[in-house]
Scaffold this motif. Structure first.
Motif, mmCIF file in Angstrom:
data_model
loop_
_atom_site.group_PDB
_atom_site.id
_atom_site.type_symbol
_atom_site.label_atom_id
_atom_site.label_comp_id
_atom_site.label_asym_id
_atom_site.label_seq_id
_atom_site.Cartn_x
_atom_site.Cartn_y
_atom_site.Cartn_z
ATOM 1 N N LEU A 176 4.607 -12.833 0.682
ATOM 2 C CA LEU A 176 4.296 -11.689 -0.165
ATOM 3 C C LEU A 176 5.343 -11.604 -1.263
ATOM 4 C CD1 LEU A 176 2.653 -9.098 -0.747
ATOM 5 C CD2 LEU A 176 4.165 -7.889 0.856
ATOM 6 N N VAL A 177 4.908 -11.745 -2.502
ATOM 7 C CA VAL A 177 5.836 -11.811 -3.637
ATOM 8 C C VAL A 177 6.151 -10.426 -4.188
ATOM 9 C CG1 VAL A 177 6.190 -12.714 -5.960
ATOM 10 C CG2 VAL A 177 5.014 -14.105 -4.248
ATOM 11 N N THR A 178 5.109 -9.642 -4.428
ATOM 12 C CA THR A 178 5.323 -8.312 -4.993
ATOM 13 C C THR A 178 4.107 -7.437 -4.708
ATOM 14 O OG1 THR A 178 6.090 -7.147 -6.982
ATOM 15 C CG2 THR A 178 4.308 -8.723 -7.269
ATOM 16 N N ILE A 179 4.285 -6.142 -4.909
ATOM 17 C CA ILE A 179 3.206 -5.169 -4.742
ATOM 18 C C ILE A 179 3.075 -4.370 -6.035
ATOM 19 C CG2 ILE A 179 2.421 -3.145 -3.462
ATOM 20 C CD1 ILE A 179 4.061 -4.159 -1.066
ATOM 21 N N LEU A 180 1.862 -4.307 -6.560
ATOM 22 C CA LEU A 180 1.590 -3.490 -7.739
ATOM 23 C C LEU A 180 0.917 -2.208 -7.277
ATOM 24 C CD1 LEU A 180 0.137 -6.236 -10.130
ATOM 25 C CD2 LEU A 180 2.518 -5.579 -9.784
ATOM 26 N N ARG A 181 1.507 -1.068 -7.664
ATOM 27 C CA ARG A 181 0.985 0.232 -7.221
ATOM 28 C C ARG A 181 1.156 1.261 -8.332
ATOM 29 N NH1 ARG A 181 4.232 2.061 -2.385
ATOM 30 N NH2 ARG A 181 3.002 0.459 -1.299
ATOM 31 N N ASP A 182 0.067 1.867 -8.741
ATOM 32 C CA ASP A 182 0.110 2.916 -9.773
ATOM 33 C C ASP A 182 0.818 2.451 -11.039
ATOM 34 O OD1 ASP A 182 -1.179 4.677 -8.005
ATOM 35 O OD2 ASP A 182 0.742 5.321 -7.146
ATOM 36 N N GLY A 183 0.557 1.203 -11.406
ATOM 37 C CA GLY A 183 1.144 0.685 -12.636
ATOM 38 C C GLY A 183 2.591 0.269 -12.511
ATOM 39 N N GLN A 184 3.148 0.333 -11.308
ATOM 40 C CA GLN A 184 4.540 -0.047 -11.080
ATOM 41 C C GLN A 184 4.609 -1.323 -10.240
ATOM 42 O OE1 GLN A 184 7.179 1.715 -12.468
ATOM 43 N NE2 GLN A 184 5.555 2.907 -13.475
ATOM 44 N N VAL A 185 5.701 -2.071 -10.435
ATOM 45 C CA VAL A 185 5.942 -3.292 -9.669
ATOM 46 C C VAL A 185 6.996 -3.006 -8.614
ATOM 47 C CG1 VAL A 185 6.690 -5.702 -9.764
ATOM 48 C CG2 VAL A 185 5.410 -4.712 -11.689
ATOM 49 N N TYR A 186 6.657 -3.297 -7.365
ATOM 50 C CA TYR A 186 7.569 -3.038 -6.255
ATOM 51 C C TYR A 186 7.962 -4.337 -5.561
ATOM 52 C CZ TYR A 186 6.172 1.865 -6.702
ATOM 53 O OH TYR A 186 5.936 3.125 -7.178
ATOM 54 N N THR A 187 9.257 -4.499 -5.325
ATOM 55 C CA THR A 187 9.726 -5.594 -4.489
ATOM 56 C C THR A 187 9.393 -5.253 -3.040
ATOM 57 O OG1 THR A 187 11.546 -6.067 -6.002
ATOM 58 C CG2 THR A 187 11.736 -6.940 -3.755
ATOM 59 N N PRO A 188 8.736 -6.160 -2.326
ATOM 60 C CA PRO A 188 8.346 -5.834 -0.948
ATOM 61 C C PRO A 188 9.541 -5.417 -0.091
ATOM 62 C CG PRO A 188 7.277 -7.852 -1.674
ATOM 63 C CD PRO A 188 8.289 -7.502 -2.721
ATOM 64 N N ASP A 189 9.434 -4.255 0.530
ATOM 65 C CA ASP A 189 10.444 -3.737 1.452
ATOM 66 C C ASP A 189 9.830 -3.777 2.843
ATOM 67 O OD1 ASP A 189 12.069 -2.196 3.101
ATOM 68 O OD2 ASP A 189 12.600 -0.789 1.510
ATOM 69 N N PRO A 190 10.420 -4.538 3.768
ATOM 70 C CA PRO A 190 9.816 -4.683 5.104
ATOM 71 C C PRO A 190 9.568 -3.355 5.803
ATOM 72 C CG PRO A 190 11.613 -6.242 4.807
ATOM 73 C CD PRO A 190 11.663 -5.310 3.635
ATOM 74 N N ASP A 191 10.330 -2.298 5.427
ATOM 75 C CA ASP A 191 10.196 -1.012 6.111
ATOM 76 C C ASP A 191 9.226 -0.065 5.415
ATOM 77 O OD1 ASP A 191 12.134 -1.757 8.026
ATOM 78 O OD2 ASP A 191 13.740 -1.204 6.647
ATOM 79 N N GLN A 192 8.756 -0.448 4.212
ATOM 80 C CA GLN A 192 7.860 0.429 3.463
ATOM 81 C C GLN A 192 6.396 0.116 3.780
ATOM 82 O OE1 GLN A 192 8.332 3.092 1.360
ATOM 83 N NE2 GLN A 192 10.461 3.022 2.059
ATOM 84 N N PRO A 193 5.588 1.139 4.081
ATOM 85 C CA PRO A 193 4.172 0.890 4.370
ATOM 86 C C PRO A 193 3.403 0.460 3.119
ATOM 87 C CG PRO A 193 4.881 3.052 5.173
ATOM 88 C CD PRO A 193 5.957 2.547 4.267
ATOM 89 N N VAL A 194 2.379 -0.341 3.325
ATOM 90 C CA VAL A 194 1.465 -0.667 2.236
ATOM 91 C C VAL A 194 0.377 0.405 2.193
ATOM 92 C CG1 VAL A 194 1.910 -3.135 2.314
ATOM 93 C CG2 VAL A 194 0.071 -2.182 3.704
ATOM 94 N N GLU A 195 -0.234 0.573 1.029
ATOM 95 C CA GLU A 195 -1.204 1.640 0.842
ATOM 96 C C GLU A 195 -2.553 1.083 0.398
ATOM 97 O OE1 GLU A 195 0.362 4.425 -1.944
ATOM 98 O OE2 GLU A 195 2.232 4.762 -0.830
ATOM 99 N N SER A 196 -3.587 1.851 0.644
ATOM 100 C CA SER A 196 -4.907 1.497 0.140
ATOM 101 C C SER A 196 -4.855 1.409 -1.381
ATOM 102 C CB SER A 196 -5.917 2.572 0.565
ATOM 103 O OG SER A 196 -7.153 2.381 -0.102
ATOM 104 N N GLY A 197 -5.429 0.340 -1.927
ATOM 105 C CA GLY A 197 -5.422 0.150 -3.375
ATOM 106 C C GLY A 197 -4.235 -0.623 -3.881
#
Length: 227
Positions: A176-197
């Motif tokens: 997993l390289v990155t997560i795009l959410r609400d127009g923002q780029v997030y570095t994957p954090d193992p402790d952060q939940p992923v969200e629908s969308g």
């Protein structure tokens, strides 16, 4: 880094401006006198020459280049340029522009192409990426690593929605390289939940794309719903 670009049309000039803006040295090569327009990219070197001719590439000192980009509007010229750059001058990295999708299969290491860039394929992928949920969309192929950069918009019924990304049992060799959410780029954090969308960008070997798709979106693809 010194970069030679074969093809000084709109595409070649745009690439040159971007590279120069990032601090690289750029040489633009074109055999058409009408394309030699130093005022359009004043910080680049310019050479009126045919990139398919060995003597022209010798004049361009291709052996001093770190990257050669074959960006003409002629697929045959781009293949020949890439092959000469790799075999005759030992250029470490070559990038070949694919103008016609039917020719994409030719743009491989056998023709000296490390990376091929197919405008039709990229545009198609961007359209798919914008409208699909729960399907893997292949954005880019890494020739050397036999892997692809893929994107999936996580559906609401994915078994991993609400779970930390570190607990998602991704297949071996999948990253997993990155997560795009609400127009923002997030570095994957193992402790952060992923969200629908969430748009997940992953690097994955082609042979496990289907497995990954079934795991993340089982409703759409008939995989196991157990998370």
């Amino acid at each position: 880094m010194r970069v030679a670009i074969a093809g000084a049309g709109a595409v070649g000039r745009s690439i040159a401006r971007e590279l120069i803006g990032n601090g690289h040295e750029v040489l633009l090569i074109d055999k058409d006198p009408a394309s030699i327009k130093p005022d359009r990219v004043p910080d680049a070197e310019w050479l009126l020459a045919d990139s398919c001719e060995l003597s022209s590439l010798e004049e361009a000192r291709l052996e001093d280049c770190d990257v050669v980009i074959a960006a003409t509007g002629d697929d045959k010229a781009n293949l020949v340029t890439s092959l000469l750059a790799k075999t005759e001058f030992g250029v470490p990295r070559t990038v070949g522009r694919v103008n016609h999708p039917n020719n994409e299969w030719l743009f491989t290491e056998a023709w000296g192409v490390d990376v091929n860039v197919s405008t039709p394929r990229i545009m198609s992928a961007l359209v798919e990426e914008a409208v699909t949920v729960g399907d893997l969309v292949r954005l880019f192929t890494f020739r050397k690593g036999n892997a692809n950069l893929v994107e999936m918009t996580l559906p609401a019924d994915s078994p991993y929605v609400g779970k930390p990304s570190g607990l998602i049992p991704f297949p071996e060799n999948c990253s997993l390289v990155t997560i795009l959410r609400d127009g923002q780029v997030y570095t994957p954090d193992p402790d952060q939940p992923v969200e629908s969308g969430d748009e997940l960008l992953l690097v994955v070997p082609a042979e496990i794309e289907e497995e990954l798709e079934k795991m993340l979106a089982p409703t759409e693809h008939g995989g196991d719903r157990e998370g």
